[in-house]
Design an enzyme around this catalytic site. Sequence first.
Site: not given
Length: 313
Positions: A176, A190, A194
């Site tokens: 992660s 992004y 995650k």
Amino acid sequence: MAKHTPNPLPDLPRPTKAYHKTAYPYISPDRPELSVSGKTLFITGGAGGVGRGICKAFAQAGIDRITIVGRTLSTLNEVKSDLESKYPNVEVTVHAADVTDSAAMQSIIRATGKIDIVVSAAAICHQVTPTSTIAPSVLSEILQTNTVGPFQIISAILHERAIQGWDHEVKVIYISSALSHTHICHLSGYAASKAAMNLLVLHLNMQWNSRGVSIFSVHPGLIYTTLTGKVFPADSPIWEDASLSAGFCVWLCHPEAAFLSGKVLWAQWDVQELLAQKEWIEKHPWHLEIGLNLPTTERPTEDFFVVDTRTKN
């Protein structure tokens, strides 16, 4: 003299006093207690900066087989040759495929056979930009690669285990990012990808943990890769050693780490301090989990969840 952005992560709240930037003896793959002899590692993104270090660490820890999935065959073959030259007893297989290609991934999973350890390290990122300027097509691609793809792969492996009637323990590690729960720069697409997968890890743990599966979300640290190089320059002093997250992943496969299943963890946190907090963490089940984490008296009962009823054909 060039100015560099300092590493802000060590100053954030954390559950351990120690903040490591490189590997230390307790998580060393050379520790006999951390041996993974006889096991098979299935890793996506294994030719990248983080993934390559993880492959090396598991080879050091005596793994029997490594299946590496990536998008570029030439890079995969470089990793394969390097591993085989340094660890001749390890059987290395590589497959060029995109993690979003569910048919190709299912075929690779079936060909691999029994899988003991899964590491999901494949990821992409967009350029640093204000949130409202991220193109929807770019956001969709990031979510497909960083969230949907890993979710499908992990689920397929766990279902294959159930369908084949295997009852071996499985360790699943999703690579992660601290950005999934911090606000540092304009990488919100992004970060969202995650964060979404962190939540899926929590729910997968609720479904599978009682059936011999441990699953973790891990922030690997600030490691220089082609991805992180989009944010910070290569000569920045912030970079941390890839051997730290690699050793941390090997340690997560030891039975003593099982109490952290379903948690969001940082490789920089000292594992012996975490072990000292085991009783407290087990008494406070929302601790280190993604979510709002408001005070509560108890979890929902098992009857609240839908149990997977897939059976062997």
